[in-house]
Design a protein around this motif. Structure first.
Motif, mmCIF file in Angstrom:
data_model
loop_
_atom_site.group_PDB
_atom_site.id
_atom_site.type_symbol
_atom_site.label_atom_id
_atom_site.label_comp_id
_atom_site.label_asym_id
_atom_site.label_seq_id
_atom_site.Cartn_x
_atom_site.Cartn_y
_atom_site.Cartn_z
ATOM 1 N N LYS A 638 23.083 60.233 46.902
ATOM 2 C CA LYS A 638 24.099 61.060 46.754
ATOM 3 C C LYS A 638 24.762 60.978 45.525
ATOM 4 O O LYS A 638 25.249 61.801 44.646
ATOM 5 N N ARG A 639 25.246 59.715 45.209
ATOM 6 C CA ARG A 639 25.953 59.313 44.108
ATOM 7 C C ARG A 639 25.024 59.294 42.703
ATOM 8 O O ARG A 639 25.536 59.417 41.931
ATOM 9 N N ALA A 640 23.776 59.244 42.973
ATOM 10 C CA ALA A 640 22.848 59.394 41.943
ATOM 11 C C ALA A 640 22.479 60.831 41.539
ATOM 12 O O ALA A 640 21.966 60.976 40.496
ATOM 13 N N LYS A 641 22.962 61.964 42.243
ATOM 14 C CA LYS A 641 22.457 63.184 42.046
ATOM 15 C C LYS A 641 22.947 63.670 40.531
ATOM 16 O O LYS A 641 24.143 63.300 40.152
ATOM 17 N N GLY A 642 21.911 64.164 39.868
ATOM 18 C CA GLY A 642 22.289 64.505 38.548
ATOM 19 C C GLY A 642 22.021 63.632 37.532
ATOM 20 O O GLY A 642 21.847 63.782 36.222
ATOM 21 N N LEU A 643 21.603 62.188 37.906
ATOM 22 C CA LEU A 643 21.466 61.187 36.993
ATOM 23 C C LEU A 643 19.938 60.869 36.746
ATOM 24 O O LEU A 643 19.206 61.381 37.484
ATOM 25 N N GLU A 644 19.750 59.996 35.964
ATOM 26 C CA GLU A 644 18.245 59.913 35.488
ATOM 27 C C GLU A 644 18.107 58.087 35.222
ATOM 28 O O GLU A 644 19.263 57.596 34.504
ATOM 29 N N PHE A 645 16.947 57.440 35.501
ATOM 30 C CA PHE A 645 16.833 56.104 35.145
ATOM 31 C C PHE A 645 15.484 55.915 34.893
ATOM 32 O O PHE A 645 14.417 56.842 35.537
ATOM 33 N N LYS A 646 15.051 54.898 34.156
ATOM 34 C CA LYS A 646 13.446 54.757 33.542
ATOM 35 C C LYS A 646 12.821 54.347 35.109
ATOM 36 O O LYS A 646 11.742 54.615 35.291
ATOM 37 N N HIS A 647 13.617 53.610 35.721
ATOM 38 C CA HIS A 647 12.917 53.070 37.056
ATOM 39 C C HIS A 647 13.788 52.938 38.191
ATOM 40 O O HIS A 647 14.974 52.682 38.020
ATOM 41 N N VAL A 648 13.289 53.385 39.295
ATOM 42 C CA VAL A 648 14.080 53.454 40.476
ATOM 43 C C VAL A 648 13.409 52.777 41.482
ATOM 44 O O VAL A 648 12.103 52.749 41.779
ATOM 45 N N PHE A 649 14.246 51.853 42.360
ATOM 46 C CA PHE A 649 13.835 51.133 43.710
ATOM 47 C C PHE A 649 14.441 51.692 44.865
ATOM 48 O O PHE A 649 15.694 51.926 44.906
ATOM 49 N N LEU A 650 13.816 52.107 45.830
ATOM 50 C CA LEU A 650 14.125 52.694 46.968
ATOM 51 C C LEU A 650 13.728 51.904 47.961
ATOM 52 O O LEU A 650 12.529 52.207 48.766
ATOM 53 N N PRO A 651 14.452 50.787 48.538
ATOM 54 C CA PRO A 651 14.118 49.851 49.567
ATOM 55 C C PRO A 651 14.683 50.557 50.997
ATOM 56 O O PRO A 651 15.658 51.225 51.019
ATOM 57 N N GLY A 652 14.194 49.790 52.087
ATOM 58 C CA GLY A 652 14.621 50.114 53.440
ATOM 59 C C GLY A 652 14.265 51.537 54.007
ATOM 60 O O GLY A 652 14.839 52.196 54.800
ATOM 61 N N LEU A 653 13.197 51.942 53.539
ATOM 62 C CA LEU A 653 12.546 53.304 54.163
ATOM 63 C C LEU A 653 11.682 53.017 55.276
ATOM 64 O O LEU A 653 11.217 51.943 55.576
ATOM 65 N N ARG A 654 11.678 54.087 56.122
ATOM 66 C CA ARG A 654 11.001 54.212 57.455
ATOM 67 C C ARG A 654 10.037 55.230 57.442
ATOM 68 O O ARG A 654 10.202 56.459 56.962
ATOM 69 N N GLU A 655 8.748 55.110 57.620
ATOM 70 C CA GLU A 655 7.855 56.183 57.574
ATOM 71 C C GLU A 655 8.166 57.188 58.689
ATOM 72 O O GLU A 655 8.596 57.038 59.882
ATOM 73 N N GLY A 656 8.169 58.501 58.314
ATOM 74 C CA GLY A 656 8.413 59.693 59.234
ATOM 75 C C GLY A 656 10.017 59.882 59.246
ATOM 76 O O GLY A 656 10.446 60.844 59.986
ATOM 77 N N GLY A 657 10.995 58.940 58.601
ATOM 78 C CA GLY A 657 12.267 59.152 58.727
ATOM 79 C C GLY A 657 12.861 58.383 59.896
ATOM 80 O O GLY A 657 12.384 57.805 60.743
ATOM 81 N N SER A 658 14.347 58.865 60.111
ATOM 82 C CA SER A 658 14.701 58.214 61.266
ATOM 83 C C SER A 658 14.450 58.639 62.584
ATOM 84 O O SER A 658 13.954 59.810 62.601
ATOM 85 N N ALA A 659 14.677 57.946 63.538
ATOM 86 C CA ALA A 659 14.276 58.229 64.978
ATOM 87 C C ALA A 659 15.284 59.389 65.510
ATOM 88 O O ALA A 659 16.358 59.454 65.045
ATOM 89 N N VAL A 660 14.916 60.053 66.697
ATOM 90 C CA VAL A 660 15.309 60.725 67.360
ATOM 91 C C VAL A 660 17.034 60.061 67.855
ATOM 92 O O VAL A 660 16.613 59.084 68.577
ATOM 93 N N LYS A 661 17.944 60.763 67.802
ATOM 94 C CA LYS A 661 19.090 60.221 68.387
ATOM 95 C C LYS A 661 19.123 60.359 69.870
ATOM 96 O O LYS A 661 18.695 61.559 70.327
ATOM 97 N N ALA A 662 20.204 59.630 70.553
ATOM 98 C CA ALA A 662 20.448 59.899 72.039
ATOM 99 C C ALA A 662 20.963 61.279 72.311
ATOM 100 O O ALA A 662 21.824 61.822 71.674
ATOM 101 N N GLY A 663 20.157 62.115 73.192
ATOM 102 C CA GLY A 663 20.732 63.402 73.460
ATOM 103 C C GLY A 663 20.439 64.643 72.477
ATOM 104 O O GLY A 663 20.859 65.680 72.514
ATOM 105 N N GLU A 664 19.619 64.178 71.210
ATOM 106 C CA GLU A 664 19.315 65.151 70.369
ATOM 107 C C GLU A 664 17.890 65.958 70.518
ATOM 108 O O GLU A 664 17.136 65.210 70.912
ATOM 109 N N SER A 665 18.008 67.123 70.527
ATOM 110 C CA SER A 665 16.813 68.079 70.610
ATOM 111 C C SER A 665 15.873 67.744 69.661
ATOM 112 O O SER A 665 16.266 67.589 68.801
#
Length: 697
Positions: A638-665
Motif C-alpha cells: 500500500k505504501r508503494a502505490k504509485g512508485l516504481e522500482f527496477k527490481h521487487v522482492f515479494l516474500p511470504g506469499l501463500r498459494e491461493g491467498g489467506s485462509a478462511v477466517k473463523a465464522g467467515e462465509s
C-alpha cells in the motif's frame, strides 16, 4: 611522453579552440552584414548566441509565424537545453508590476502573450515527435540590459547579459539523437521569413584539437532517425538512469496528452504501468507554466506525495513553489486547523470505541447471523457509510454497495446503522474523530465557506482508493471549470474495501476521459505474471459497469526476469531472499533501485530484519523521500502505490491467498481474496525489470 609534451598538447588544444571562436566570429560578422536592415537588438542577441553552435545549438533566425503572412519570430534557439523561443526587445525602463510587464508607464504585457502564443505553436510542432511541452521555453530578452530572470506566467524575461548563463544552467534536456528531428519539424513549421537571408547552421561539435571535418553528404531520407528509432533511443537512456529519474520519464507517445485542454473535470485511467502518474506530473508542470495560481497534487497514499514532490523538483525546479503535493488527510487536517475547526483523530482510541460499540450493540443483533468477521462491519461503517457521507438511514437502506458482495437485508442494514450510531455517539462523547470524519468535516467546511484563494487546478492520483467524500472534497476545490480537476487512477488497483461511482459523487467526465493501453514500465514477462493473478476478477472503475480482469494492453518492452521460490519453511525462504539480493548486487545492480514489499507492516518489519542481519542497507518506505540512494526500500505494498522500482522482492506469499477466517462465509472470503489479489497485482507491477516471488508451502 617527453617533458613538456602535455603542455604542448594543451597549448594546441587552446589554439585550436581559439581558431574555432575566431572562425565563428567571422561567420557571425557575415551574418550581421546580411541582416543590416534588421533589428539591431536581434543582431546583437544573434551574435551572442551563434558561438553556441560549437556546443550543439542551432540558431533559427527571423522565422515566419505559422498561420500569418507577415508576422515573424525573432529567434528559435534549439539545442541540448531545449527549444527556446526568443522575442528580442531593444527597450529601456523595463519593469514588472502586478504580475505584468511595463515599458516605462506603458503596459507592454501584450508582448508577453505574443511570445507565449508562439511557444504554444512550437509545442504543437514538437509534440508529434514526442517532445514534452516543458522543453519549449518562451523568453523575452532585452538587448543591452542586465537584470535577473523574471517569471511572467510561463514566459521568462531577462537581460541580455543573463541569457547565456541561464541557458547553460539548463543542462542537457535533449539528446543529440533527438535534436535533428526537433529541428526538422521546426524548420518545416517555422520557415524563413520572406525577407530573411540564408541562415548558417553549425550544429556539429568536434574535438578542438582536430580540424573541422567536411560535412558528409547525407541523403535527405536518411538524415533523420525514424520515430521508432527515436523512441527506442529515449527509452534506452531512461532505463539506464536511476529509478528516480525513470519515474519522470514521459514517453514520446504521451506528450500530447500533457497539454490537452479539457472544458471540465477529466480523467486518465488504464492498467498498471501505462504512465498515468508521470502524465499527471508533467501535466502539473505544464499547468504551472501556462496559468497563474497554485496547484494541488493529492493522493490517498501518504508516501506518494513526498516522492512525487522530489521528482517534480527535478522535472521543473522553477515551479516547485507553485505545486502543493499532499495526502488528502494531511490536507484536510491542515485546512481544518487553519479554519479553527476542532478535530482530534486518534486511531487507537477510535478502534477501542468501535469494539465497545460492537460489544454493547452489535454482538447480539441481526449482524451475528451474517458469517463475516467483526472487522467487516468496521469497514462497512468507514467505507460505505462514512465514506459516502451518509447521515440518514434512508440513504443506506436501498444503497447499491459498490465493491461489497455480501448481501444485507433490511433488518441487517438497520443493525449496521444502529452500530454506526452507537460508535459515532461514543466518539463524540470522548471528543474523538476517525480518519473518515476528517474528510467529512473538511467537505462541510469547504461547502460552508470556499477557499479565499482557490487552486488553479487539482490533480488527484490513485483516485480509486479515495472515498466518495474524499473525491467530493477535491471536486469542491477544483471545480467544474476548464482543467480544474484531473482524476488519475485504475479500479483494478483498488486495495481497500468498498467503492463508489463518479456519478454518485456528482462528477461527469464524459468526453474527457483518456484510457491508456500501452505499458511502458513492466517488461513482458513481469506483466504477464501479474495479470494472471487478476485475470479472472471483473472490477468496477468508478462507474456502473464491470471490466474484465484481462484487459487490452500493449507492452512496450520484451523480456524481464521473474523468479518464483517455493520454500518449505521460513528459514529456507529467508536464505533464498538474502541470496537473491546478494546476486543482484554482485551483478552490478544498485540496491537503491530495489524494493522489498509485503502485505502487512508486521511482515515488512520481519523481512527488513532478515536483510539487516545479512548486512543489506535498507530504508523504510515511510522515510523514502524520492532521492536516489544505495539502499533497498522496504515497506508495505500500500505504501508503494504509485512508485516504481527496477527490481521487487515479494516474500511470504501463500498459494491461493489467506485462509478462511473463523465464522467467515465463502462469499465474504472470496470478496476478501479479490482485494488481496488486487493488492498482490499492485505489488508485482511495481517491478520494472525483475520480480522475485517467495512462497511458503
Amino acid at each position: 611522453m617527453t617533458a613538456g609534451a602535455s603542455q604542448d598538447v594543451e597549448a594546441r588544444r587552446a589554439r585550436a579552440l581559439a581558431e574555432q571562436y575566431l572562425a565563428l566570429a567571422r561567420q557571425q560578422q557575415r551574418i550581421v552584414r546580411r541582416h543590416e536592415a534588421g533589428s539591431a537588438g536581434e543582431r546583437r542577441i544573434g551574435a551572442l548566441l551563434q558561438p553556441m553552435s560549437a556546443y550543439g545549438w542551432t540558431l533559427l533566425a527571423d522565422r515566419r509565424w505559422p498561420g500569418t503572412r507577415a508576422a515573424n519570430v525573432d529567434l528559435l534557439h534549439v539545442g541540448p537545453g531545449g527549444v527556446l523561443v526568443l522575442d528580442v526587445k531593444n527597450w529601456r525602463e523595463v519593469h514588472v508590476e502586478g504580475g505584468r510587464l511595463w515599458r516605462g508607464q506603458e503596459d507592454a504585457h501584450d508582448d508577453v502573450d505574443k511570445v507565449a502564443r508562439i511557444a504554444e505553436l512550437a509545442e504543437q510542432s514538437v509534440a508529434e515527435i514526442g517532445l514534452a511541452p516543458l522543453e519549449v521555453v518562451p523568453i523575452l530578452v532585452f538587448a543591452g540590459e542586465s537584470f535577473d530572470p523574471l517569471t511572467l506566467g510561463r514566459v521568462t524575461a531577462m537581460g541580455e547579459k543573463q541569457l547565456v548563463p541561464w541557458i547553460n544552467r539548463r543542462g542537457e534536456r535533449l539528446t543529440a539523437e533527438k535534436l535533428p528531428a526537433v529541428l526538422a519539424v521546426l524548420e518545416r513549421d517555422f520557415p524563413p521569413h520572406e525577407d530573411a537571408g540564408p541562415v548558417v547552421l553549425s550544429p556539429v561539435v568536434v574535438p578542438p584539437v582536430l580540424p573541422l571535418p567536411e560535412p558528409a553528404e547525407v541523403p535527405e531520407q536518411q538524415a533523420l532517425f525514424s520515430a521508432v528509432e527515436l523512441e527506442d533511443s529515449l527509452l534506452e537512456g531512461a532505463l539506464a538512469a536511476p529509478i528516480e529519474d525513470w519515474m519522470a520519464f514521459l514517453h514520446p507517445g504521451q506528450a500530447k496528452l500533457v497539454r490537452q485542454v479539457r472544458n471540465g473535470p477529466a480523467r486518465v485511467r488504464g492498467p498498471a504501468g501505462t504512465g498515468k502518474t508521470v502524465i499527471g506530473l508533467h501535466r502539473a508542470a505544464y499547468l504551472a507554466t501556462t496559468r497563474p495560481g497554485k496547484l494541488l497534487y493529492v493522493s490517498f497514499v501518504r508516501t506518494l506525495p513526498t516522492v512525487l514532490s522530489a521528482t517534480f523538483a527535478r522535472l521543473a525546479p522553477q515551479h516547485v513553489d507553485r505545486v502543493e503535493f499532499c495526502g488528502v488527510h494531511a490536507w484536510a487536517r491542515r485546512f481544518l486547523d487553519a479554519r479553527g475547526v476542532r478535530h482530534r483523530v486518534d486511531f487507537t482510541a477510535a478502534d477501542t470505541c468501535f469494539w465497545r460499540s460492537w460489544a454493547s450493540v452489535g454482538r447480539y443483533s441481526a449482524l451475528a447471523e451474517v458469517p463475516v468477521p467483526v472487522t467487516y462491519w468496521q469497514e462497512e461503517i468507514a467505507s460505505v457509510i462514512k465514506g459516502r457521507g451518509l447521515t440518514d438511514f434512508s440513504e443506506y437502506a436501498d444503497l447499491t454497495r459498490v465493491g461489497r458482495s455480501t448481501p444485507l437485508n433490511r433488518a441487517q442494514r438497520e443493525a449496521v446503522w444502529r452500530l454506526h450510531t452507537a460508535y459515532d455517539v461514543l466518539l463524540r462523547s470522548r471528543g474523538l474523530h476517525d480518519a473518515a470524519d476528517l474528510l467529512v468535516l473538511a467537505l462541510a467546511e469547504v461547502r460552508r465557506r470556499p477557499l479565499e484563494d482557490p487552486y488553479a487546478a487539482v490533480l488527484v492520483d490513485e483516485v480509486q482508493d479515495l472515498s466518495r467524500v474524499g473525491v467530493q472534497l477535491l471536486h469542491a476545490l477544483g471545480g467544474d471549470g476548464p482543467d480544474g480537476l484531473l482524476l488519475i487512477g485504475d479500479g483494478q488497483q483498488a486495495v481497500y474495501p468498498g467503492g463508489f461511482t463518479l456519478s454518485e459523487a456528482g462528477i461527469t467526465v464524459r468526453g474527457r476521459s483518456t484510457v491508456l493501453e500501452t505499458n511502458y514500465r513492466n517488461a513482458s514477462r513481469i506483466i504477464e505474471t501479474a495479470v494472471a493473478v487478476v485475470a479472472s476478477d471483473a472490477f468496477a472503475d468508478l462507474d456502473d459497469s464491470l471490466e474484465e480482469g484481462a484487459r487490452r494492453m500493449e507492452v512496450a518492452r520484451d523480456g524481464g526476469v521473474t523468479v518464483r521460490i517455493d520454500a518449505p519453511d521460513a528459514r529456507s525462504l529467508d536464505a533464498a531472499l538474502v541470496a537473491a539480493v546478494g546476486d543482484l548486487a554482485a551483478a552490478g545492480t544498485s540496491l537503491g533501485d530495489c524494493a522489498l514489499l509485503t502485505a502487512t507492516t508486521t511482515d515488512a518489519s520481519r523481512y527488513a530484519g532478515v536483510l539487516h542481519r545479512a548486512g543489506v542497507p535498507l530504508v523504510p518506505l515511510e522515510e523514502y523521500a524520492g532521492q536516489t540512494c544505495g539502499r533497498v526500500k522496504v515497506g508495505t505494498i500500500k505504501r508503494a502505490k504509485g512508485l516504481e522500482f527496477k527490481h521487487v522482492f515479494l516474500p511470504g506469499l501463500r498459494e491461493g491467498g489467506s485462509a478462511v477466517k473463523a465464522g467467515e462465509s465463502e462469499t465474504a472470503w472470496r470478496e476478501r481474496l479479490e482485494v488481496e489479489r488486487r493488492e498482490l497485482y499492485v505489488g508485482m507491477t511495481r517491478a520494472r525489470d525483475g520480480l522475485w516471488l517467495g512462497f511458503l508451502l
